[in-house]
Each structure stands twice: as structure tokens, then as C-alpha cells.
Design an enzyme around this catalytic site. Sequence first.
Site, mmCIF file in Angstrom:
data_model
loop_
_atom_site.group_PDB
_atom_site.id
_atom_site.type_symbol
_atom_site.label_atom_id
_atom_site.label_comp_id
_atom_site.label_asym_id
_atom_site.label_seq_id
_atom_site.Cartn_x
_atom_site.Cartn_y
_atom_site.Cartn_z
ATOM 1 N NE ARG A 51 -2.871 0.322 3.347
ATOM 2 C CZ ARG A 51 -2.169 0.519 4.472
ATOM 3 N NH1 ARG A 51 -1.474 1.637 4.632
ATOM 4 N NH2 ARG A 51 -2.157 -0.384 5.422
ATOM 5 C CE1 TYR A 103 -17.638 10.405 -15.975
ATOM 6 C CE2 TYR A 103 -16.410 10.371 -13.917
ATOM 7 C CZ TYR A 103 -17.242 9.743 -14.835
ATOM 8 O OH TYR A 103 -17.663 8.463 -14.602
HETATM 9 O O1 P1T Z 1 -13.288 6.591 -14.330
HETATM 10 P P1 P1T Z 1 -12.146 7.083 -13.516
HETATM 11 O O2 P1T Z 1 -10.839 6.455 -13.855
HETATM 12 O O3 P1T Z 1 -12.432 7.067 -12.048
HETATM 13 O O4 P1T Z 1 -11.918 8.631 -13.929
HETATM 14 C C1 P1T Z 1 -12.877 9.618 -13.673
HETATM 15 C C2 P1T Z 1 -12.697 10.746 -14.648
HETATM 16 C C3 P1T Z 1 -11.943 11.846 -14.267
HETATM 17 N N1 P1T Z 1 -11.748 12.887 -15.099
HETATM 18 C C4 P1T Z 1 -12.266 12.900 -16.339
HETATM 19 C C5 P1T Z 1 -12.034 14.082 -17.229
HETATM 20 C C6 P1T Z 1 -13.022 11.820 -16.797
HETATM 21 O O5 P1T Z 1 -13.521 11.856 -18.041
HETATM 22 C C7 P1T Z 1 -13.242 10.701 -15.931
HETATM 23 C C8 P1T Z 1 -14.050 9.530 -16.345
HETATM 24 N N2 P1T Z 1 -14.815 9.732 -17.513
HETATM 25 C C9 P1T Z 1 -15.617 8.814 -18.103
HETATM 26 C C10 P1T Z 1 -15.760 7.553 -17.642
HETATM 27 C C11 P1T Z 1 -16.322 9.262 -19.305
HETATM 28 O O6 P1T Z 1 -16.834 8.433 -20.086
HETATM 29 O O7 P1T Z 1 -16.371 10.478 -19.520
#
Ligand code: P1T
Length: 368
Positions: A51, A103
Site C-alpha cells: 500500500r 465529468y
Molecule cells: O473513471 P475514472 O478512472 O475514475 O476517472 C474519472 C474521470 C476523471 N476525469 C475525467 C475528465 C473523466 O472523463 C473521468 C471519467 N470519464 C468517463 C468515464 C467518461 O466516459 O467520460
Amino acid sequence: MSDESDYKLGTLAIHAGQPPEPITGAVMTPVFQTSTYAQPHPGAWDWEYSRTHNPTRTALQECLAALEGGKHGMCFSSGLAAIDTVIRTLRPGAKVVCGDDVYGGTYRLFTKEWAEFGLEFSFVDTSQPDVVIPDGTDIVWIETPTNPLLKTTDITALAKKAHAAGAKLVVDNTFATPVNQQPLKLGADIVVHSTTKYLNGHSDVVGGVVITSDDAIAKRIAFLQNAAGAVPGPWDCFLTLRGLKTLHVRMDRHKENAIAIAAWLEERGDVGKVIFPGYSGMISFVLNGDLDAAIRFVKATKLFCLAESLGGVESLIELPAIMTHASVPPDVREAIGIPDGLIRLSVGIENLSDLIADLEMGFAAAAG
Ligand code: P1T
């Protein structure tokens, strides 16, 4: 390795943080699939517990930091875990000014979770040059280009305003990638990524990273990485390192395909609006017609797979209002201009003529 700061991005993607493994000379960084490490004497260790540290993760962290021109990289089990960790450094009463188009999961985390802990979030359009950052702001948080409206912000100008107000500027660089922009070099204090997207590039890992050159911020994030523990496993780090090696090559092809597809969409009479910032592989467009027509469109394409996410070698298509941004309330979506019929494309690196033929099927289905 010799002084990495002299190398260009494509070389860093392949070599930074990844010298041959010292015991065997293995050229590829091994997957150190272990949770713990033998200690020669109680409490005396180079490596303690996975971790806290893991050599495969360290290689990935160093490579990602190098790509963004940053000193420190800390990897997380998802992009949202990386984002959550940055916000976790704040205390009740802290003020965050956030871009108004982010997002949906980021918006949800800020408004549904962290707002409950006494953090104050306000949402503004940072793409407007006259945007004001109030004194006493702790963090200015942006995506550029934004998800899904692909609005862009002048990072240099916003960093100056943020610093004048006493705030740190955080840039979610997921859509642009360091191939197209390196926010730390433009004055941002922290870069975050969902490495799930372009950085890994093969849609087989969920991950995130926080990168900074500020030693104090890095110390705090590294503390939380270990204390809260949302870390990626070594196998996911290995896959992401493997994906990263072709980042620069993939991004060139994403851009080439997306430029051609955006131009082709612009020419069509059945498309109302095309949004494309000119780089990366993301295009958003509005179809002339109702939501049902848009639904028929996204169900009819085959190569453009109907799925959330983006940035993989394969093309994806989605309806943000119903899918990735469903957690943004309809009135907020309307206020910032995300129509229900907005279609978002993540243009992959397939052959262009096949992608265009695939989109033709979508238009035919939409026309009914
Ligand atoms: O899905 P994750 O790895 O937790 O990331 C989140 C995230 C953070 N920042 C941006 C700009 C993102 O687009 C995303 C995740 N976005 C999608 C899953 C999507 O389809 O837009």
C-alpha cells in the site's frame, strides 16, 4: 538513466522510471505481485508494504510525472480516487471554484459527498477570459478540454488569477494528455488524470494519478495515498506502463482521425453543431432531430461501440445526458448547454474510411 529532463516526451514514455531491473537485467519492469517485503531487521526496510510502495507502481509514478514535467507522481485505483485525494487535503470551510462542465462523476463527488463535509463548491465557466476568482478561494479545479462540451481554458491566465486569489490551480488533463498540453509548465500546481483513458489507452485498466512539483503538496498526497489506501495493484500499473509506451504514437493517430471526422461532420446538413478543439480524439456534436434520433444513431454504429469511457484505441460513442453525465441534474445540464441529443465520440485509431462508413450507418438509422 542519464538526465531525463533532456529527453522528449516519446522517449520519456518508453524509458522514464524504467531502467532495466537490477537483479536480472529484465528490460521490462516486472510485475512485483507482492503485498509485503522481507525485513532484514525489525523496522529496517527498503520496501515495507505494497500500500505504501511497490516497485511496479513506483516506475509508473515516475514515468507519469516525467511526462507531465512534474517532480512527483502518486497513482490511485481510479481517476476519481485521485480526485478524491486532492479534495481530501481541504478542511471544512474551504472554497473550491470548479469549471462548470466537468465529468459527471467529479460533479457528483463534489456536490453529493464533499459538500456534505462543509466544503463550498461554486461552478463557473473558466473558458471565459473575464472569469473572476474570488479572494479566499482554496482550489480552482478545471478540465480543459471539458467533458463533454470540450471547452478550453487559458491555463496560464487562470493560474495567475488563481494565485492572486490565494488558490492552487488543479487541471484534470485527461482529455488533452501531456502530448498536447503540460499544465504544470503553464503555472498549474497539480495535474490529475484518469489514466483509464488515453494514458493507458487500451480500455483494460481503471486508474488515476496526481502529479505536482510542489514538495509540500506531494508529501500530503503521498501521506493520503498510504493512509487512505486507494492504490492500484501492480498488475494494473504494469498494463498502464505498457500502454503508455505508445502514447505519443496513438495520440497522433487519434488526432489525425478526429480532424478528418470533424471536418466530415461539419459538411453534413443533418448535423447542427460540431465541437472539436483541434487535437486529441474527442468530438461532440448535435444531430438535427430529437433524442430518439440520437438514440437510433448510437445504437446503429458498430465500430463506434456504445459505451462510457474514452481514450482507448477503439472508437466509442455515447449520449452524455443519459450516460456519463446522468448524475448532473437536468436543469444544470440545460444551463451549461448539454442538450439531451448531444453525441460524444471518442475517435479511435482504426482506419478512417471504416470509421466514416460506420458513422454513415448511424446517420441512416437516425433518419429512420
Ligand atoms: O473513471 P475514472 O478512472 O475514475 O476517472 C474519472 C474521470 C476523471 N476525469 C475525467 C475528465 C473523466 O472523463 C473521468 C471519467 N470519464 C468517463 C468515464 C467518461 O466516459 O467520460
